[in-house]
Design an enzyme around this catalytic site. Structure first.
Site, PDB file in Angstrom:
ATOM      1  N   CYS A  11       0.842  -1.201   0.000  1.00 54.86           N
ATOM      2  CA  CYS A  11       0.000   0.000   0.000  1.00 54.86           C
ATOM      3  C   CYS A  11       0.878   1.252   0.000  1.00 54.86           C
ATOM      4  O   CYS A  11       1.706   1.441   0.900  1.00 54.86           O
ATOM      5  CB  CYS A  11      -0.900  -0.023   1.241  1.00 54.86           C
ATOM      6  N   GLY A  12       0.685   2.117  -0.989  1.00 51.94           N
ATOM      7  CA  GLY A  12       1.467   3.350  -1.074  1.00 51.94           C
ATOM      8  C   GLY A  12       1.276   4.260   0.123  1.00 51.94           C
ATOM      9  O   GLY A  12       2.229   4.854   0.623  1.00 51.94           O
TER      10      GLY A  12
END
Length: 136
Positions: A11-12
């Site tokens: 997840c960024g």
């Protein structure tokens, strides 16, 4: 109390939040919750520390949320807890706990309120320079 991040490296937002914590000179305890899911009591404690109902910890994106009917407002806290415990991917991320509080850090710069004041410029999730109030 240690700084803890419930992290998904895919997840960024979670990666950016972790980078902001480290930029503050803090090496947090990183809990990759998909590999090491929190138990029911830990999930309940996170919601309590955030002052939120368990529903606030649910990740609504993805087919599983819909497949399990988790949008139903009639679901009890126990049913939501059962779903998160059985399917850790439903835990929204990243959740960060520090001595200053516990929050879901979406967007990633939300974590700044949980960290000691920093000097210098800080980059946000989209690469923009942040100059939050109270930061030099």
């Amino acid at each position: 109390m240690d700084t803890i991040i419930y992290h998904n490296p895919a997840c960024g937002t979670s990666r950016n939040t972790l980078a902001l914590i480290r930029a503050a000179g803090i090496e947090p305890v990183v809990v990759e919750y998909l590999k090491t899911p929190p138990d029911r009591e830990a999930i309940r404690a996170l919601a309590g520390a955030m002052g939120q109902p368990l529903r606030a910890l649910l990740r609504e994106k993805g087919a599983l949320f819909t497949e399990l009917g988790l949008g139903d407002p009639a679901l009890s806290e126990e049913q939501i807890l059962d779903a998160i415990a059985a399917h850790p991917v439903l835990l929204n991320r990243p959740i960060v706990a520090t001595p200053l509080g516990t929050r879901l850090c979406r967007p990633s710069e939300t974590v700044l309120a949980l960290l000691p004041p920093q000097s210098g410029r800080i980059s946000g999730e989209d690469g923009e320079d942040l100059d939050p109030p109270g930061r030099a």
